[in-house]
Design a protein around this motif. Structure first.
Motif, PDB file in Angstrom:
ATOM      1  N   GLU A   1      -5.102  -3.685   7.062  1.00  0.00           N
ATOM      2  CA  GLU A   1      -4.542  -4.671   7.981  1.00  0.00           C
ATOM      3  C   GLU A   1      -5.667  -5.467   8.660  1.00  0.00           C
ATOM      4  N   LEU A   2      -6.712  -4.755   9.094  1.00  0.00           N
ATOM      5  CA  LEU A   2      -7.826  -5.439   9.751  1.00  0.00           C
ATOM      6  C   LEU A   2      -8.558  -6.373   8.766  1.00  0.00           C
ATOM      7  N   GLY A   3      -8.658  -5.888   7.490  1.00  0.00           N
ATOM      8  CA  GLY A   3      -9.305  -6.741   6.486  1.00  0.00           C
ATOM      9  C   GLY A   3      -8.522  -8.017   6.242  1.00  0.00           C
ATOM     10  N   ARG A   4      -7.164  -7.884   6.172  1.00  0.00           N
ATOM     11  CA  ARG A   4      -6.350  -9.069   5.956  1.00  0.00           C
ATOM     12  C   ARG A   4      -6.402 -10.009   7.168  1.00  0.00           C
TER      13      ARG A   4
ATOM     14  N   GLU B   1       5.291 -15.062   2.748  1.00  0.00           N
ATOM     15  CA  GLU B   1       6.520 -15.658   3.216  1.00  0.00           C
ATOM     16  C   GLU B   1       7.242 -14.766   4.210  1.00  0.00           C
ATOM     17  N   VAL B   2       7.928 -15.399   5.158  1.00  0.00           N
ATOM     18  CA  VAL B   2       8.723 -14.636   6.124  1.00  0.00           C
ATOM     19  C   VAL B   2      10.070 -14.340   5.483  1.00  0.00           C
ATOM     20  N   GLY B   3      10.294 -13.082   5.089  1.00  0.00           N
ATOM     21  CA  GLY B   3      11.543 -12.706   4.419  1.00  0.00           C
ATOM     22  C   GLY B   3      11.707 -11.200   4.408  1.00  0.00           C
ATOM     23  N   ALA B   4      12.857 -10.745   3.846  1.00  0.00           N
ATOM     24  CA  ALA B   4      13.117  -9.291   3.810  1.00  0.00           C
ATOM     25  C   ALA B   4      12.146  -8.574   2.900  1.00  0.00           C
ATOM     26  N   ASN B   5      11.637  -9.287   1.867  1.00  0.00           N
ATOM     27  CA  ASN B   5      10.734  -8.656   0.911  1.00  0.00           C
ATOM     28  C   ASN B   5       9.530  -9.567   0.667  1.00  0.00           C
TER      29      ASN B   5
ATOM     30  N   ALA C   1       5.744 -10.891  -0.312  1.00  0.00           N
ATOM     31  CA  ALA C   1       4.925 -10.545  -1.467  1.00  0.00           C
ATOM     32  C   ALA C   1       3.953  -9.419  -1.128  1.00  0.00           C
ATOM     33  N   ALA C   2       3.678  -8.597  -2.158  1.00  0.00           N
ATOM     34  CA  ALA C   2       2.776  -7.469  -1.971  1.00  0.00           C
ATOM     35  C   ALA C   2       1.385  -7.951  -1.590  1.00  0.00           C
ATOM     36  N   ASN C   3       0.692  -7.196  -0.754  1.00  0.00           N
ATOM     37  CA  ASN C   3      -0.681  -7.428  -0.313  1.00  0.00           C
ATOM     38  C   ASN C   3      -0.822  -8.638   0.590  1.00  0.00           C
ATOM     39  N   THR C   4       0.304  -9.244   1.032  1.00  0.00           N
ATOM     40  CA  THR C   4       0.218 -10.292   2.048  1.00  0.00           C
ATOM     41  C   THR C   4       0.228  -9.649   3.419  1.00  0.00           C
ATOM     42  N   LEU C   5      -0.147 -10.445   4.417  1.00  0.00           N
ATOM     43  CA  LEU C   5      -0.168  -9.920   5.779  1.00  0.00           C
ATOM     44  C   LEU C   5       1.228  -9.490   6.200  1.00  0.00           C
ATOM     45  N   GLN C   6       2.246 -10.274   5.799  1.00  0.00           N
ATOM     46  CA  GLN C   6       3.624  -9.925   6.140  1.00  0.00           C
ATOM     47  C   GLN C   6       3.992  -8.554   5.551  1.00  0.00           C
ATOM     48  N   ALA C   7       3.639  -8.367   4.263  1.00  0.00           N
ATOM     49  CA  ALA C   7       3.985  -7.100   3.602  1.00  0.00           C
ATOM     50  C   ALA C   7       3.272  -5.924   4.266  1.00  0.00           C
ATOM     51  N   ARG C   8       1.995  -6.112   4.619  1.00  0.00           N
ATOM     52  CA  ARG C   8       1.232  -5.023   5.243  1.00  0.00           C
ATOM     53  C   ARG C   8       1.814  -4.670   6.608  1.00  0.00           C
TER      54      ARG C   8
ATOM     55  N   ALA D   1       0.835  -1.212   0.000  1.00  0.00           N
ATOM     56  CA  ALA D   1       0.000   0.000   0.000  1.00  0.00           C
ATOM     57  C   ALA D   1       0.862   1.252   0.000  1.00  0.00           C
ATOM     58  N   GLU D   2       0.410   2.286  -0.721  1.00  0.00           N
ATOM     59  CA  GLU D   2       1.125   3.562  -0.795  1.00  0.00           C
ATOM     60  C   GLU D   2       0.665   4.436   0.365  1.00  0.00           C
ATOM     61  N   VAL D   3       1.601   4.954   1.183  1.00  0.00           N
ATOM     62  CA  VAL D   3       1.249   5.758   2.357  1.00  0.00           C
ATOM     63  C   VAL D   3       1.343   7.235   2.005  1.00  0.00           C
ATOM     64  N   THR D   4       0.251   7.943   2.133  1.00  0.00           N
ATOM     65  CA  THR D   4       0.236   9.383   1.854  1.00  0.00           C
ATOM     66  C   THR D   4       1.030  10.128   2.920  1.00  0.00           C
ATOM     67  N   SER D   5       1.800  11.138   2.519  1.00  0.00           N
ATOM     68  CA  SER D   5       2.576  11.931   3.494  1.00  0.00           C
ATOM     69  C   SER D   5       2.474  13.402   3.153  1.00  0.00           C
ATOM     70  N   ILE D   6       2.806  14.236   4.106  1.00  0.00           N
ATOM     71  CA  ILE D   6       2.835  15.689   3.914  1.00  0.00           C
ATOM     72  C   ILE D   6       4.210  16.191   4.325  1.00  0.00           C
ATOM     73  N   LYS D   7       4.598  17.368   3.784  1.00  0.00           N
ATOM     74  CA  LYS D   7       5.888  17.980   4.143  1.00  0.00           C
ATOM     75  C   LYS D   7       5.627  19.212   5.002  1.00  0.00           C
ATOM     76  N   VAL D   8       6.291  19.300   6.125  1.00  0.00           N
ATOM     77  CA  VAL D   8       6.218  20.475   6.996  1.00  0.00           C
ATOM     78  C   VAL D   8       7.632  20.961   7.248  1.00  0.00           C
ATOM     79  N   LYS D   9       7.783  22.207   7.713  1.00  0.00           N
ATOM     80  CA  LYS D   9       9.102  22.770   8.011  1.00  0.00           C
ATOM     81  C   LYS D   9       9.280  22.892   9.511  1.00  0.00           C
ATOM     82  N   ASN D  10      10.463  22.482   9.964  1.00  0.00           N
ATOM     83  CA  ASN D  10      10.753  22.637  11.378  1.00  0.00           C
ATOM     84  C   ASN D  10      11.223  24.056  11.665  1.00  0.00           C
ATOM     85  N   ALA D  11      11.708  24.343  12.894  1.00  0.00           N
ATOM     86  CA  ALA D  11      12.110  25.691  13.286  1.00  0.00           C
ATOM     87  C   ALA D  11      13.287  26.218  12.486  1.00  0.00           C
TER      88      ALA D  11
END
Length: 329
Positions: A41-44, A79-83, A85-92, A2-12
């Motif tokens: 995550e809850l759906g999976r 699979e339990v690994g560094a990468n 598969a997409a849309n698996t519980l492990q990936a999420r 899943a693609e996570v939306t983010s915003i940019k803010v400026k610190n002091a």
């Protein structure tokens, strides 16, 4: 994944910081409802629970779970690994961990900025305290030094329009102005009432005897004749004063006559007395305590030197000196 939306803010410090929004986290985790979105995550987890329930039911009924059912369960978990598969519980779960790590890093950065800002505020408070003490000390010195500075270093003072008259300790400026005249190169006799002048003319000019347009007080006048003997017939002299050159512009040895054109600049006259021989080829006379006030139009006074007695000069180009002493008022 899943693609996570983010915003940019400026610190002091003006640096851009990526921060995952709460909305993006909720979309990734899913809603706490009976039917959460399938790819959350809850759906999976719900799908995993259903698959596990089916396996448990099959075991309880004494029938072996089909190989296809177990394969589907493995695909769902991933699979339990560094990468995984997409849309698996492990990936999420990996994506969720990454997002939570970014949030933690942003919070840590925010704490660092807050600590730095707190230090800056403390420093500013100390600076303001020092500045206040400096201004107070400067104010105390200024008050203490009032009246103790020179004119150039003193601030201007505005006096109220309804201020009563204030006595002023005025310091006058004295002037000692000498006019040296050289008689023409002749021994032509002077008649009583003639102007004694020089080749250029009979008008004498006492330059810079006072402030422009100001008033002066003439205190003393002197006449010096650089000749060795008193000429026969010479008696006293009179000095006629003008605020500017008299229009009559009489020449040396001309008869002094009062003309109406000279009335405007005329100031008055001073009787200088009769010169006496004091030795060393010098005749001299003076008058002190004159103390007469005259109003100037410029900075100079013009004058005619007039003889009261007729006499014959002893030599050509004799030197006469007339001195006026004055103070500004």
């Amino acid at each position: 994944m899943a693609e996570v939306t983010s915003i940019k803010v400026k610190n002091a410090f003006g640096d851009a910081v990526d921060v995952a929004t709460i909305t993006a986290l909720i979309a990734l985790i899913g809603d706490l409802t009976a039917d959460p979105p399938a790819n959350s995550e809850l759906g999976r987890l719900k799908a995993l629970a259903v698959a596990l329930g089916a396996v448990e039911t099959a075991i309880e009924e004494g029938s072996a779970a089909s190989v296809g059912g177990l394969d589907a369960l493995a695909d769902l978990i991933g699979e339990v690994g560094a990468n995984p598969a997409a849309n698996t519980l492990q990936a999420r779960l990996k994506t969720l961990a990454t997002v939570l790590g970014d949030v933690q890093a942003s919070i840590d950065a925010g704490n660092t900025v807050l600590v730095a800002q707190t230090g800056m505020i403390d420093g500013l408070e100390a600076l303001l305290t020092t500045l206040g003490a400096t201004l107070e000390a400067a104010n105390n010195r200024s008050v203490a030094m009032l009246g103790a500075r020179t004119v150039a270093l003193s601030p201007a003072v505005n006096i109220a329009t309804d201020q009563p008259a204030i006595s002023v300790d005025q310091k006058s400026t004295a002037h000692d102005v000498v006019v040296t005249l050289t008689r023409p190169a002749n021994v032509t006799p002077y008649t009583a009432g003639d102007v004694v002048g020089q080749t250029a003319g009979g008008v004498l000019n006492f330059a810079a005897i006072g402030k422009a347009g100001g008033s002066i007080l003439i205190t003393r006048a002197e006449l010096e004749l650089d000749i060795s003997a008193l000429p026969v017939g010479m008696t006293s002299f009179r000095l006629y004063l003008y605020s500017s050159a008299p229009p009559s512009n009489l020449a040396d040895n001309a008869a002094f006559t009062w003309t109406g054109t000279d009335r405007g600049p005329f100031l008055g006259y001073i009787d200088l007395g009769a010169p006496v021989l004091i030795g060393g080829g010098t005749l001299y006379c003076k008058v002190s305590g004159i103390n007469e006030q005259y109003k100037l139009t410029g900075t100079d006074i013009s004058a005619y030197l007039v003889t009261a007695g007729g006499y014959t000069p002893a030599a050509n180009s004799e030197i006469y000196k007339v001195t006026l002493h004055s103070v500004d008022v």
